[in-house]
Design an enzyme around this catalytic site. Structure first.
Site, mmCIF file in Angstrom:
data_model
loop_
_atom_site.group_PDB
_atom_site.id
_atom_site.type_symbol
_atom_site.label_atom_id
_atom_site.label_comp_id
_atom_site.label_asym_id
_atom_site.label_seq_id
_atom_site.Cartn_x
_atom_site.Cartn_y
_atom_site.Cartn_z
ATOM 1 N N LYS A 249 0.817 -1.213 0.000
ATOM 2 C CA LYS A 249 0.000 0.000 0.000
ATOM 3 C C LYS A 249 0.855 1.269 0.000
ATOM 4 O O LYS A 249 0.444 2.292 -0.560
ATOM 5 C CB LYS A 249 -0.958 0.001 1.200
ATOM 6 N N ASP A 274 -7.119 -1.249 -5.056
ATOM 7 C CA ASP A 274 -7.803 -2.026 -4.023
ATOM 8 C C ASP A 274 -7.301 -1.631 -2.638
ATOM 9 O O ASP A 274 -6.222 -1.044 -2.497
ATOM 10 C CB ASP A 274 -7.549 -3.523 -4.267
ATOM 11 N N ASN A 275 -8.111 -1.958 -1.617
ATOM 12 C CA ASN A 275 -7.746 -1.748 -0.199
ATOM 13 C C ASN A 275 -7.427 -0.296 0.127
ATOM 14 O O ASN A 275 -6.548 -0.018 0.939
ATOM 15 C CB ASN A 275 -6.541 -2.616 0.177
ATOM 16 N N GLU A 304 -11.979 -8.163 1.945
ATOM 17 C CA GLU A 304 -12.258 -9.504 1.466
ATOM 18 C C GLU A 304 -12.660 -10.478 2.573
ATOM 19 O O GLU A 304 -11.966 -10.632 3.575
ATOM 20 C CB GLU A 304 -11.045 -10.072 0.702
#
Length: 319
Positions: A249, A274-275, A304
């Site tokens: 990230k 994502d995330n 998820e």
């Protein structure tokens, strides 16, 4: 006469006692009457001690069984349910504690166990059965940090909308999102996916091959910062229609800027990250949402296989 009867009665009583002693002696000749009685009482004591020992073993067995059942219930249902709504605890439990414990117990890795589930339950050459097998494994056996089924549907819709011919994926892991993307690409499209961890890459290659998509996917091992500047030269790519960010990230923002610097985006290219909420990429979100080069849209979802809020950020490059 009375005296005679009393003596006669006493004699009979004496005779009965002698006969009783004789019977006891015949039963246990090595001891006398007193020893026989003491021996019998000792046997009763010995039997009582054996019963108590047996009861102690039963209590120990029941305690161990009950303790094991409680630990299993905590591991299988109670703790997973308790961390469903807390991102930090969910990641700590699933991605640290459980993974390390199962790695030790099974002498394997989570990606290897995931691959085993694919090979056991998915149909070779059927990408959707591979996706279903991984989702079932992650929901019912062992959590894994794929994009997941819920956010996977958002990913599918973006891929279908963009209909890309060139795709860059940052972070392959076990190949779950790679399979989802590649299965929706038009003929002759190219997907390049970068994975830093060679063990993950080895498993991902087998998952991609099991799905029958190895012809559409080029998996590259190494750091994204090393490979992004070489993509044009190595693979003859001018620009990417879609970039999917799902790696470290803290690399989202520097790698996005590197992609821009290398001229790998055209007007209309889409970044999908994502995330962005959990674990979170606040610097990346601030950049794409405030930059005049992007038009961004947030798709709310969940981390998820949990109930923790998470989402995908779609950013269209405006040039």
């Amino acid at each position: 006469m009375l005296t005679f009867s009393r003596e006669q009665s006493l004699g009979a009583e004496r005779k009965r006692r002698e006969e009783l002693v004789s019977v006891k002696a015949s039963i246990c000749p090595a001891v006398g009457e007193t020893d026989f009685l003491l021996s019998a009482r000792g046997g009763e004591k010995k039997g009582g001690s054996g019963t108590r020992s047996h009861m102690m073993w039963l209590i120990l067995i029941y305690s161990c069984t009950g303790g094991a059942a409680l630990l299993y219930a905590l591991y299988r249902w109670v703790i997973p349910a308790a961390v469903q709504y807390h991102g930090g605890l969910a990641l700590l439990w699933h991605d640290v504690i459980v993974e390390r414990m199962l790695d030790t117990l099974t002498q394997s890795t989570r990606p290897q166990r995931l691959l085993g589930a694919v090979q056991k339950n998915a149909t070779r050459g059927d990408p959707r059965s591979v996706v279903r097998a991984i989702d079932h494994f992650c929901r019912h056996k062992e959590w894994a940090m794929n994009v997941g089924d819920e956010k996977g549907c958002i990913l599918d819709s973006v891929v279908t909308e963009v209909n890309p011919h060139t795709v860059l994926e940052l972070g392959t892991y076990c190949g779950y999102s790679t399979v989802r993307i590649a299965s929706l690409l038009p003929p002759h499209a190219k997907l390049i996916t970068l994975e830093f961890n060679p063990d993950y890459a080895a498993v991902a290659r087998q998952v991609i091959a099991w799905a029958g998509l190895e012809e559409k996917v080029q998996l590259v091992e190494g750091a994204s910062s090393d490979w992004i500047p070489k993509l044009k030269e190595q693979f003859g790519i001018k620009t990417f229609d879609l970039v999917f960010l799902d790696h470290w990230k803290d690399r989202y923002l520097p790698d996005t800027k590197l992609i821009e610097e290398c001229g790998l985006l055209r007007k209309g290219s889409v970044l999908l990250a994502d995330n962005v909420i959990c674990p979170g990429t606040p610097d990346y979100l601030e950049y794409v949402r405030s930059s005049p080069q992007y038009k961004s849209q947030y798709f709310k979802s969940h981390l998820e296989y949990t109930k923790v809020e998470d989402g995908l950020e779609k950013s269209v490059f405006l040039g």
